[in-house]
Design a protein around this motif. Sequence first.
Motif, mmCIF file in Angstrom:
data_model
loop_
_atom_site.group_PDB
_atom_site.id
_atom_site.type_symbol
_atom_site.label_atom_id
_atom_site.label_comp_id
_atom_site.label_asym_id
_atom_site.label_seq_id
_atom_site.Cartn_x
_atom_site.Cartn_y
_atom_site.Cartn_z
ATOM 1 N N UNK A 126 0.803 -1.216 0.000
ATOM 2 C CA UNK A 126 0.000 0.000 0.000
ATOM 3 C C UNK A 126 0.840 1.272 0.000
ATOM 4 N N UNK A 127 1.992 1.237 0.643
ATOM 5 C CA UNK A 127 2.777 2.465 0.824
ATOM 6 C C UNK A 127 3.946 2.603 -0.142
ATOM 7 N N UNK A 128 4.556 1.494 -0.503
ATOM 8 C CA UNK A 128 5.772 1.595 -1.325
ATOM 9 C C UNK A 128 5.529 2.244 -2.691
ATOM 10 N N UNK A 129 4.459 1.887 -3.433
ATOM 11 C CA UNK A 129 4.287 2.496 -4.763
ATOM 12 C C UNK A 129 4.244 4.014 -4.747
ATOM 13 N N UNK A 170 15.121 2.364 1.748
ATOM 14 C CA UNK A 170 15.704 1.036 1.481
ATOM 15 C C UNK A 170 15.109 -0.060 2.374
ATOM 16 N N UNK A 171 14.505 0.332 3.507
ATOM 17 C CA UNK A 171 13.916 -0.659 4.405
ATOM 18 C C UNK A 171 12.771 -1.429 3.753
ATOM 19 N N UNK A 172 12.127 -0.825 2.742
ATOM 20 C CA UNK A 172 11.044 -1.523 2.067
ATOM 21 C C UNK A 172 11.532 -2.813 1.413
ATOM 22 N N UNK A 173 12.825 -2.860 1.079
ATOM 23 C CA UNK A 173 13.362 -4.022 0.375
ATOM 24 C C UNK A 173 13.544 -5.223 1.295
ATOM 25 N N UNK A 218 18.781 -12.688 -2.129
ATOM 26 C CA UNK A 218 17.938 -12.266 -1.004
ATOM 27 C C UNK A 218 17.007 -13.397 -0.573
ATOM 28 N N UNK A 219 16.347 -14.027 -1.551
ATOM 29 C CA UNK A 219 15.386 -15.090 -1.236
ATOM 30 C C UNK A 219 16.067 -16.276 -0.573
ATOM 31 N N UNK A 220 17.209 -16.687 -1.104
ATOM 32 C CA UNK A 220 17.935 -17.821 -0.531
ATOM 33 C C UNK A 220 18.424 -17.496 0.868
ATOM 34 N N UNK A 234 9.434 -9.190 0.999
ATOM 35 C CA UNK A 234 9.328 -9.851 -0.306
ATOM 36 C C UNK A 234 8.315 -9.175 -1.231
ATOM 37 N N UNK A 235 7.298 -8.528 -0.673
ATOM 38 C CA UNK A 235 6.285 -7.871 -1.494
ATOM 39 C C UNK A 235 6.904 -6.795 -2.379
ATOM 40 N N UNK A 236 7.887 -6.073 -1.862
ATOM 41 C CA UNK A 236 8.558 -5.032 -2.646
ATOM 42 C C UNK A 236 9.292 -5.643 -3.832
#
Length: 289
Positions: A224-227, A237-240, A266-268, A243-245
């Motif tokens: 809701x907020x990042x876009x 940078x904290x949004x990263x 990042x995912x691994x 996973x949604x970002x």
Amino acid sequence: MLDKARRALTLSPHLNPVAQIVRSFASELYITKCRGGFLPYVGAATLLAVAGMVPSEYGPLFMVAGDINGPVGDSIGFIGNILDPEHIAESAVRSSFCYTVFWIPFVAIMGVCAVGEGIKGLQSQLSVAHGVSGGSSTLARALVNVICIPPFYLLSCLPGFLAKMFLYDAPISMNSIHLFLIYLIVNSFILCALFAMSSLVAIMLRPAVASTLLSILPHLGALLSYPSNYAMGNASPLWWTSPATWLMHSCSLNLSQPATLLALIYSLAVLAISFALIYVVCCHQEAHR
């Protein structure tokens, strides 16, 4: 049949943790299949596959920012049926991932449900009684669900990709398939990371309602907020850390090649850290019962 699977969990106390996890995983996979544990994934994949094939003149659009009618990669979010005449295959790939937004709450909830009440649950107590550590049995249940995400996510996106290629009158080539598979793999790993994060929250917070809310709200906040912050050019940078970002960028094909590799790393990393903590926390809880 379930008794057969439970007997397989009767392990020698001399087996190392890796051997216990492997044996527990095989047993949990069998039990999950017998109990219809894959049905939620089947239902989600089927519904989203049908939605992805439905023709629409414009949209749907979810959490979008940037120039929607510009070239593919100039916007972020979950974008369906917006055709870039210069990048037809990329437009089809982007449209096929539009409904990934609904995988976010689904995967978060499944992460909470998979581990249940941790070592306090009946299934974990039965495993412990058969010589399996609480960490091994809980981690095995989480791993069984993690391996479900990529194939069912593929089944939810592939029909939409084929339908959009047909709708856009574009030939299906090795390049378009390769592009689809690359981003599909990236999205799958990000969703697996989201699942692992939710499972970890559920292990640390016992009440199911509290853990479910805490698993979903941070990602909902990012959606809701990042876009809007991205559009204004002041996104933190904290949004990263969510996973949604990453999914908002990956599903819109807004990641460069180095950034795509970074998304996989990042995912691994999230998967490894979350699963390691799940094992440690459950073993600690078992030792202090």
